[in-house]
Design an enzyme around this catalytic site. Structure first.
Site, PDB file in Angstrom:
ATOM      1  N   GLU A 157      64.126  42.924  33.743  1.00 31.18           N
ATOM      2  CA  GLU A 157      63.527  42.986  32.589  1.00 31.18           C
ATOM      3  C   GLU A 157      63.009  44.427  32.194  1.00 31.18           C
ATOM      4  O   GLU A 157      61.845  44.545  32.053  1.00 31.18           O
ATOM      5  CB  GLU A 157      62.371  41.901  32.556  1.00 31.18           C
ATOM      6  CG  GLU A 157      63.022  40.558  32.497  1.00 31.18           C
ATOM      7  CD  GLU A 157      61.870  39.478  32.273  1.00 31.18           C
ATOM      8  OE1 GLU A 157      60.999  39.641  32.627  1.00 31.18           O
ATOM      9  OE2 GLU A 157      62.462  38.216  31.843  1.00 31.18           O
TER      10      GLU A 157
ATOM     11  N   GLU B 297      68.719  34.375  33.519  1.00 32.90           N
ATOM     12  CA  GLU B 297      67.696  33.633  33.498  1.00 32.90           C
ATOM     13  C   GLU B 297      67.358  32.882  32.291  1.00 32.90           C
ATOM     14  O   GLU B 297      67.515  33.532  31.047  1.00 32.90           O
ATOM     15  CB  GLU B 297      66.336  34.391  33.515  1.00 32.90           C
ATOM     16  CG  GLU B 297      65.924  35.107  34.968  1.00 32.90           C
ATOM     17  CD  GLU B 297      64.737  35.772  34.845  1.00 32.90           C
ATOM     18  OE1 GLU B 297      63.739  35.245  34.299  1.00 32.90           O
ATOM     19  OE2 GLU B 297      64.546  36.851  35.801  1.00 32.90           O
TER      20      GLU B 297
HETATM   21  C1  BG6 Z   1      61.030  36.109  33.818  1.00 30.03           C
HETATM   22  C2  BG6 Z   1      60.933  36.838  35.228  1.00 30.03           C
HETATM   23  O1  BG6 Z   1      60.140  37.021  32.915  1.00 30.03           O
HETATM   24  O2  BG6 Z   1      60.327  35.061  33.673  1.00 30.03           O
HETATM   25  C3  BG6 Z   1      60.798  35.878  36.303  1.00 30.03           C
HETATM   26  O3  BG6 Z   1      62.126  37.881  35.426  1.00 30.03           O
HETATM   27  C4  BG6 Z   1      59.859  34.933  35.986  1.00 30.03           C
HETATM   28  O4  BG6 Z   1      60.546  36.487  37.499  1.00 30.03           O
HETATM   29  C5  BG6 Z   1      60.420  34.267  34.862  1.00 30.03           C
HETATM   30  O5  BG6 Z   1      59.503  33.854  36.840  1.00 30.03           O
HETATM   31  C6  BG6 Z   1      59.533  32.789  34.361  1.00 30.03           C
HETATM   32  O6  BG6 Z   1      58.285  33.296  34.136  1.00 30.03           O
HETATM   33  P1  BG6 Z   1      56.985  32.304  34.818  1.00 30.03           P
HETATM   34  O7  BG6 Z   1      55.807  33.352  34.525  1.00 30.03           O
HETATM   35  O8  BG6 Z   1      57.221  31.266  34.168  1.00 30.03           O
HETATM   36  O9  BG6 Z   1      57.354  32.435  36.423  1.00 30.03           O
END
Ligand code: BG6
Length: 460
Positions: free
Chosen positions: A169, A358
């Protein structure tokens, strides 16, 4: 409709799964001073209540975990290397052999199980020493340290790791500079320093791409962008322009990675901020080493308005809440169609293969009778994947899909364990208690079927 060879899998990050934060010579990273995640306070050093320090103990349990992923039929597994496990301070000339040994074990085991490794070089894990001694990426020297790290691991894993992502990101530096080793809020850092750091990070990313291609022409390197479709809040043209300008903040990072130079709207922004970047001729040459594919995370869309105040509950990236959408328990607005939208937008813009690395739903799970009936997660993933299929029908070239936190991980924003994304439940609670035992959720068999049928089993 999903193409043959589609890379189905899941994604994680070293600091959210490994634990063992000070084992076998590992140095500290910026994560070790964020005991409550990015939304909490920064501390001076590791603290007892830092769940991330132990995470889910993947360091010692990777075989069991990879076995479970293999049982689901994973084609790929996205992990990150902790830079500070391999270069404990970040600026050493020689790597920490024990750090490389650990990743040898993990990568070899994945390959043995028929899983293609997908490795992020830097997932919010800049070594702490790099922050304290050099000011992170504000300092041009850090490009060389990153070069050395990238070259070391790419030579070491040549022929075993073929898919690389540079910075997780990368556009999130606009919101969370600490992940790039820069202390303070964007306002405290000031636009001049912040954008110079962004430039250095973009050069470091391009240089890593160049190094990867030199070491092995078979290597495929992607940038990684936090993707957020930004819709105008109303039909007012000023809102539409506000949405475009906000999108430019994200597009700029992809534009540089794909086109090898800064776009005009970005230069205008710098002029208006009175920022003058120090860009050398060598930098300009380096930036021409463009990526093979564009990867991104997708969790939510937002609206943009020329007049309304920003910020909805749980929303860390600006924008105005969309009145048409529901949100997760953490206030992240759920928008499967937004995924088709952004896939089309990115494909039309860059004409580079895309990779969703993701996506997922952070939710509270109840473990009962050794399982979790997580129909809400299945519905979320199903609806998103149906939109992915639509985008493929639209002509988008997509390499794969790795759902976030395929095994429960510690949250990046809040450092909670109770914000769970996985197909596999890990018995660990927010207070650190729990046996760390793994359990299959209902979604485990659901995803297994999706993979086995190459998406045919989805409910349309
Ligand atoms: C993304 C990141 O922004 O979101 C991850 O790359 C992160 O590292 C994921 O875990 C989900 O966010 P969160 O805060 O729910 O863990």
């Amino acid at each position: 409709m999903f193409p043959e060879g589609f890379l189905w899998g899941g994604a994680t990050a070293a600091n959210q799964i490994e634990g063992a934060y000070n084992v076998d010579g590992k140095g500290l990273s910026v994560q070790d001073i964020l005991p409550h995640g990015i939304t909490g306070a920064v501390t001076d050093g590791p603290t007892d209540d830092n769940l991330k320090l132990e995470a889910i103990d993947f360091y010692h349990r990777y075989c069991e975990d990879v076995d479970l992923l293999a049982e689901m039929g994973f084609k790929t597994f996205r992990i990150s290397f902790a830079w500070s496990r391999i270069f404990p301070r970040g600026d050493e000339a020689q790597p920490n052999q024990a750090g490389l040994d650990f990743y040898d074990r993990v990568i070899d085991y994945m390959i043995e199980k028929g899983i293609e490794p997908l490795v992020t070089l830097s997932h919010y894990e800049t070594p702490l020493h790099i922050m304290r001694e050099y000011g992170g990426f504000t300092n041009r020297k850090v490009i060389e340290f990153f070069d050395n790290y990238a070259r070391t691991v790419m030579e070491h894993f040549k022929g075993r790791v073929r898919y690389w992502l540079t910075f997780n990101e990368i556009n999130s530096v606009l919101h969370f500079p600490i992940f790039s080793g820069i202390e303070g809020t964007p306002e405290e850092i000031g636009a001049q320093n912040l954008y110079q750091a962004i430039h250095h990070e973009l050069v470091a990313s391009a240089r890593a791409t160049k190094i990867a291609h030199e070491i092995d022409p078979e290597n495929k390197v992607g940038c990684m962008i936090l993707a957020v479709p930004r819709y105008p809040l109303t039909p007012n043209p000023d809102d539409a322009m506000a949405a475009l300008i906000a999108s430019h903040d994200d597009f700029a990072f992809g534009d540089v990675h794909v086109r090898g130079e800064y776009p005009g709207y970005f230069k205008r922004k710098l002029r208006e901020l009175n920022v003058e970047l120090n860009i050398t001729d060598a930098d300009r040459e380096d930036l021409k080493h463009t990526v093979d594919f564009v990867s991104f995370s997708y969790y939510m869309s937002v609206c943009e308005s020329a007049t309304e105040d920003k910020g909805g509950e749980g929303n860390l990236i600006g924008g105005v809440p969309n009145p048409m959408l529901k949100a997760s328990e953490w206030g992240w607005q759920i928008d499967p169609v937004g995924l088709r939208y952004i896939l089309n937008e990115y494909w039309d813009r860059w004409q580079k293969p895309l990779f969703i690395v993701e996506n997922g739903l952070g939710a509270k799970d109840e473990l009962e009778n050794d399982t979790v009936e997580d129909d809400y997660r299945i519905a979320y993933l199903n609806d998103h994947l149906v939109q992915v299929e639509e985008a493929i029908k639209d002509g988008v070239q997509l390499l794969g899909y790795t759902s976030w936190g395929c095994i429960d991980v510690v949250s990046a924003s809040t450092a909670q364990m109770s914000k769970r994304y996985g197909f596999i439940y890990v018995d660990r609670n927010d207070d650190g208690s729990g046996s760390l035992k793994r359990y299959k959720k209902k979604s485990f068999n659901w995803y297994k079927d999706v993979i086995a049928s190459n998406g045919e089993s989805l409910t349309r």
